[in-house]
Design an enzyme around this catalytic site. Structure first.
Site, mmCIF file in Angstrom:
data_model
loop_
_atom_site.group_PDB
_atom_site.id
_atom_site.type_symbol
_atom_site.label_atom_id
_atom_site.label_comp_id
_atom_site.label_asym_id
_atom_site.label_seq_id
_atom_site.Cartn_x
_atom_site.Cartn_y
_atom_site.Cartn_z
ATOM 1 N N ASP A 17 1.180 -30.889 -34.158
ATOM 2 C CA ASP A 17 1.924 -29.648 -33.940
ATOM 3 C C ASP A 17 3.209 -30.020 -33.203
ATOM 4 O O ASP A 17 3.158 -30.568 -32.097
ATOM 5 C CB ASP A 17 1.068 -28.706 -33.072
ATOM 6 N N ASP A 25 6.336 -25.502 -34.840
ATOM 7 C CA ASP A 25 6.146 -24.297 -34.033
ATOM 8 C C ASP A 25 7.414 -23.418 -34.012
ATOM 9 O O ASP A 25 8.496 -23.915 -33.704
ATOM 10 C CB ASP A 25 5.794 -24.738 -32.607
ATOM 11 N N GLU A 45 5.812 -22.765 -39.017
ATOM 12 C CA GLU A 45 5.311 -21.498 -38.480
ATOM 13 C C GLU A 45 6.533 -20.607 -38.340
ATOM 14 O O GLU A 45 7.453 -20.925 -37.582
ATOM 15 C CB GLU A 45 4.631 -21.654 -37.123
ATOM 16 N N HIS A 67 -5.006 -19.727 -33.595
ATOM 17 C CA HIS A 67 -5.257 -19.683 -32.154
ATOM 18 C C HIS A 67 -4.450 -18.577 -31.468
ATOM 19 O O HIS A 67 -4.493 -18.442 -30.240
ATOM 20 C CB HIS A 67 -4.898 -21.040 -31.546
ATOM 21 N N ASP A 68 -3.681 -17.812 -32.267
ATOM 22 C CA ASP A 68 -2.848 -16.743 -31.690
ATOM 23 C C ASP A 68 -3.339 -15.350 -32.051
ATOM 24 O O ASP A 68 -2.677 -14.365 -31.705
ATOM 25 C CB ASP A 68 -1.397 -16.845 -32.231
HETATM 26 O O1 TEU Z 1 3.482 -18.867 -31.704
HETATM 27 C C1 TEU Z 1 4.658 -18.076 -31.868
HETATM 28 C C2 TEU Z 1 4.187 -16.770 -32.274
HETATM 29 O O2 TEU Z 1 4.526 -16.309 -33.339
HETATM 30 C C3 TEU Z 1 3.215 -16.065 -31.415
HETATM 31 O O3 TEU Z 1 3.247 -16.625 -30.112
HETATM 32 C C4 TEU Z 1 3.684 -14.639 -31.327
HETATM 33 O O4 TEU Z 1 5.108 -14.631 -31.329
HETATM 34 C C5 TEU Z 1 3.231 -14.072 -30.016
HETATM 35 O O5 TEU Z 1 1.836 -14.210 -29.983
HETATM 36 C C6 TEU Z 1 3.696 -12.623 -29.933
HETATM 37 O O6 TEU Z 1 2.916 -11.838 -30.790
HETATM 38 C C7 TEU Z 1 3.715 -20.240 -31.468
HETATM 39 C C8 TEU Z 1 2.363 -20.829 -31.086
HETATM 40 O O7 TEU Z 1 1.462 -20.678 -32.181
HETATM 41 C C9 TEU Z 1 1.883 -20.089 -29.861
HETATM 42 O O8 TEU Z 1 0.572 -20.515 -29.504
HETATM 43 C C10 TEU Z 1 2.861 -20.379 -28.728
HETATM 44 O O9 TEU Z 1 2.463 -19.617 -27.596
HETATM 45 C C11 TEU Z 1 4.293 -19.982 -29.120
HETATM 46 O O10 TEU Z 1 4.662 -20.424 -30.420
HETATM 47 C C12 TEU Z 1 5.292 -20.625 -28.162
HETATM 48 O O11 TEU Z 1 5.263 -22.029 -28.365
#
Ligand code: TEU
Length: 573
Positions: free
Chosen positions: A99, A200, A282, A353-354
């Protein structure tokens, strides 16, 4: 298509290393834990692992705040462990991607420390350090983790931009030295044998000149003021083409390459090195057309993009405790897949994971019944693993993992969740109401440890984040031993895909899309035809007539009525 690139026919599996397996009892998952469970992944049959960040980090955002791109987070192991993990994947016919978090670095990264020490020096141009006064930030942009996207640095009397946590400092990609640094990081890891990266929030990297204010109405609509000014910035394509050219084209022979995996699942000789490391973007907020501009074949930008529109029923967000409308998922695929030409390719994901678990969003609480949990787990796997596109499984989906019955904010670990809870209280919302919102949308649902054995099996210590799911029958050990389990269903589907290119490179033709509650399509290539039928409702469903003889492969014979949440796969003769 004679020979499509490997990643169009691969099944990807996202590992969240912090919660996969802990080998040393400190309660945090580590690389040795992944190595110890590679046979679980090889048996499942996945083709490529994607590891969430493993680099040295203070973990303000669980590794998405990198302090050193060429060092492994102490809790997770060493570079020697990475080399062993890469070799272990390749030996089993699997690839591995990492990542890459380069929209921002941790405030503890050496570059940022040098920037603060000498803001007018070379490293000062690595970040957005804007002169000003402490009462007025440079613009109205908001952070995704609550509050302003600007942090005042009194020692240098400048504002520093952080779209995410205050310790995640946005890099200035318009500075050539930054682009060179990132290309060097990519090449360094490719030389170690990594097969590519998930990138990311890579569509945020090109910020517009002058950092203009965001439109207040759009900000209110999108909940993040300013996002429309940078989510597809003016030089995004140029930066991606440059990163591909200067970083992702393999420059030397890697330490090892994956063994070829044959249609029957046996292993052949090591493959020649890929010409280019795979680039999975992403891309939050990027819809179909912008996604095609960033990833259509021949663009020399990204290979795949994640389209977030699949995650939430329109008009809802993950925070409003709604339950997902399965008819929306059908419309999503009907709409999206009907807009793609052969040059385009869809990454098909439901969990990461989000986000909360799609199984729980679909079942709406009914998953407390193990039969519903099993049926919906198989239903989602069927759609994801037979849809035209590249499936990205998230750890636990093969075990029908569900959202957690957390009881309060003290159990939360995610910075986004904790900041949101605090800001809701600060806005005057009651604690119970604020907690209900957090419980609905917290990223911690998906981040709880894998359940390897009935009594856990993740760690011998205290897990960094405790899960609440104790349901019998849904640990890896129990699932792998049960031929009717969700795990076995995933494994059987992946084997079917591998043996039949109609299910990967083949075309798609929708069947009776007008039938509410019925999601069905054919996949075909040459003389091979498969019929996939799903009942996306909690009620029995009458199946329409079908011209053609269907030989049942998964889910049993083509009965006239489908059970609630049932899915079947058959070969059409
Ligand atoms: O995620 C970006 C992202 O799209 C989500 O964090 C979303 O914007 C947020 O949850 C608001 O709804 C990436 C990673 O997957 C995430 O784990 C990180 O926290 C983020 O970037 C920052 O690096």
């Amino acid at each position: 298509p004679a020979e499509s690139p490997w990643w169009r026919e691969a099944v990807f599996y996202q590992v969240y290393p912090r919660s996969f397996a802990d080998s040393d009892g400190d309660g945090v998952g580590d690389l040795r834990g992944i190595i110890d469970h590679l046979d679980h992944l090889a048996d499942l049959g996945v083709d490529c692992l994607w590891l969430s960040p493993i680099f040295d980090s203070p973990n303000e955002d669980m590794g998405y705040d990198v302090r050193d791109y060429r060092a492994v987070m102490a809790e997770m192991g060493t570079l020697a462990d990475v080399d062993e993990l890469i070799a272990g994947c390749h030996e089993r016919g699997m690839r591995i991607i990492l990542d890459l978090v380069v929209n921002h670095t941790s405030a503890e990264h050496e570059w940022f420390r040098r920037a603060v020490a000498d803001p007018d020096g070379p490293y000062g141009r690595y970040y957005f350090l804007v002169e000003g006064t402490p009462d007025a930030p440079p613009n109205n942009w908001l952070s995704f983790f609550s509050g302003s996207a600007w942090r005042w640095l009194p020692e240098i009397e400048r504002w520093a931009l952080h779209l995410f946590a205050p310790g995640q400092m946005d890099l200035r990609w318009d500075t050539p030295a930054v682009r060179r640094e990132v290309a060097d990081i990519v090449a360094w890891w490719l030389d170690r044998g990594i097969d590519g990266f998930r990138l990311d929030v890579i569509n945020y990297i090109s910020k517009p000149e002058g950092l203009p204010d965001g439109n207040a109405f759009v900000g209110q609509l999108m909940e993040f003021t300013g996002v429309e000014t940078y989510f597809y910035g003016p030089r995004l394509g140029e930066f991606l083409e440059g990163l591909r050219r200067d970083g992702f084209t393999r420059r030397t022979a890697p330490a090892s390459t994956p063994r070829r995996r044959l249609p029957d699942g046996t292993l052949g000789d090591p493959l020649p090195p890929d010409e280019v490391g795979v680039m999975v973007g992403e891309t939050p907020g990027i819809g179909v057309e912008l996604g095609r501009m960033l990833s259509a074949a021949g663009q020399d930008r990204l290979d795949l993009v994640f389209n977030f529109d699949v995650l939430d029923t329109p008009g809802h967000t993950r925070w409003d405790a709604y339950r997902y409308d399965p008819e929306y998922l059908k419309r999503y695929f009907l709409g999206y897949s009907s807009r793609l030409t052969d040059a385009d390719w869809l990454a098909v994901f439901f969990d990461n994971h989000d986000n909360p678990r799609m199984l729980s969003k679909f079942a709406g609480g009914a998953e407390s019944d193990p039969d519903v949990r099993t049926a919906v787990g198989k239903l989602l796997a069927t759609i994801q693993l037979t849809m035209r596109g590249t499936p990205f499984l998230f750890q636990g989906q093969e075990l029908a993992a569900v959202d957690q019955a957390f009881s309060g904010p003290a159990q939360m670990r995610d910075v986004e969740t904790l900041n949101r809870y605090a800001s809701l209280l600060a806005e005057g919302r009651g604690a119970a109401e604020a907690w209900a919102e957090i419980l609905a949308g917290t990223r911690d649902h998906a981040r709880v440890p894998m359940r390897w054995t009935p009594d856990g099996g993740f760690t011998t210590g205290e897990p960094w984040l405790a899960g609440t799911d104790r349901a019998t029958g849904f640990s890896a050990q129990e699932q792998a031993a049960d031929p009717d389990s969700v795990y076995s269903w995933h494994r059987d589907l992946i084997r079917l895909r591998r043996a039949n290119r109609a299910l990967t490179a083949g075309g798609i033709r929708w069947v009776r899309p007008e039938r509410r509650g019925y999601l069905a399509y054919e996949r075909f290539l040459g003389d091979d035809r498969f019929l996939i039928e799903c009942n996306i409702t909690p009620r029995p469903l009458h199946r329409p007539r079908f011209d053609g003889h269907v030989e049942p492969l998964l889910g049993g014979p083509r009965t006239e009525t489908m059970a609630p949440w049932a899915a079947t796969v058959g070969r059409v003769r």
